[in-house]
Design an enzyme around this catalytic site. Sequence first.
Site, mmCIF file in Angstrom:
data_model
loop_
_atom_site.group_PDB
_atom_site.id
_atom_site.type_symbol
_atom_site.label_atom_id
_atom_site.label_comp_id
_atom_site.label_asym_id
_atom_site.label_seq_id
_atom_site.Cartn_x
_atom_site.Cartn_y
_atom_site.Cartn_z
ATOM 1 N N HIS A 145 43.626 -13.412 -23.402
ATOM 2 C CA HIS A 145 44.335 -13.580 -24.668
ATOM 3 C C HIS A 145 45.208 -14.819 -24.684
ATOM 4 C CE1 HIS A 145 47.087 -11.784 -21.886
ATOM 5 N NE2 HIS A 145 48.099 -11.789 -22.720
ATOM 6 N N CYS A 146 45.243 -15.598 -23.589
ATOM 7 C CA CYS A 146 46.163 -16.744 -23.527
ATOM 8 C C CYS A 146 45.457 -18.073 -23.284
ATOM 9 C CB CYS A 146 47.203 -16.513 -22.424
ATOM 10 S SG CYS A 146 48.406 -15.218 -22.794
ATOM 11 N N ILE A 147 44.829 -18.234 -22.118
ATOM 12 C CA ILE A 147 44.349 -19.543 -21.680
ATOM 13 C C ILE A 147 43.334 -20.166 -22.642
ATOM 14 C CG2 ILE A 147 43.323 -20.842 -19.780
ATOM 15 C CD1 ILE A 147 46.083 -19.701 -19.241
#
Length: 431
Positions: free
Chosen positions: A270-272
């Site tokens: 969900h981030c990188i």
Amino acid sequence: MIGWQHTGSTDMSVDLVVVGLGYVGLPLVYEAVHAGMSVRGYDVHQGVVDGLNGGVSHIDDLSDESVAGLVERGFSATSDPSVLAGASTIVICVPTPLGEDGGPDLSAVRAAVGDIARHLKAGQLVVLESTTYPGTTEDVVQPVFEARGLRAGRDFHLAFSPERIDPGNETFGAKNTPKVVGGVTPESTEAAAAFYGRVVDTVVRTKGSREAEMAKLLENTYRHINIALVNEMARFCHELNIDLWDVIDAAKTKPFGFQAFYPGPGVGGHCIPIDPNYLSYNVRARLGYPFRFVELAQEINATMPAYVVHRAQDILNEDGKALKGSTVLLLGVTYKPNIADQRESPAVPVAKHLADKGAVVTFHDPHVQTWHTNGSSVERVADLEEAVADADLVMLLQHHRDYDVNALGDAAKRFFDTRGVATDSDTVSRL
């Protein structure tokens, strides 16, 4: 200027309402409840609400037993936004995926802000935790609230606090990970710090909400760029017959100035794959020029699934086999080890590239029973040992602790290790 009170105004019935009860919101609920707060959850998905109220968890980091314990302590979830009116503090933890233009899709944030605005009262604290570009709290959220006639920092408090949830991390959770907070005014910063000080071990104040928003993007952009660096090194080290995994093991013995990052079949979660693009988009939109490091990193990381399939094709060629018609067994289709989270998993584009080249794709994952790629389901093998022995090529995409990788590599006709954990042998090739 209003003073900050832990319980808010006398007509407020609960300490906290968390908006969005997923991987970010539920851990906050857990810590707040166990800190002695009265907590409610608000989510627009009725299935999530019903499941939580029935003691059923839908995230890896909280068990059904843990959720049932929250309910026993008085927590409840609802899809009725009127619950927002009785909260001393409201924290927004809704998703912000990438939009079609490459920037963040703020539709869930805008919807949550609209619901809150219709119930906003003097004395409340509102905190945005959803990852976004710098300026969102002041330029998007604050005007909607102030259009109701209340002033941020005077009548209510508004702040940003980036989520730092790492699903599956058994060492650092919501409580012992330092919490960054930045308000739209110094008073709002202090109000947010006072709230989180009751929930987490360490609170870190920034100068304002923009600095707090940027801190989240810097953290993940740093990782994104360094992963791209080793992914590109993996390609030319293979051509130069250099074992990059051995290189990294040697380099990380330096006690200063180096942090180990590792190559892989792509980046997920969900981030990188998402957050650095918010920053790149914002730089282009507001300043008119590219954030070249991020865009290059995105290009490299996005092409890793295709590179992995190219390597798979080469491995089969060594045995005189074509990829077309060969059975390829994928091990581990989640984006992280030892959890069920599949968000942005590189296994999906790997499977697509394999299928496009005519391979017969099967999978195994101890955490995933049903797996869909590009609208169709992929066969899950029932007997792992039998499937490993029968496949023309076994590809390790995620190193779950359940896998005895060396034993699997020995049993396979050909084994392609994209995580660098297997011992080199006649049957094992590493990325």
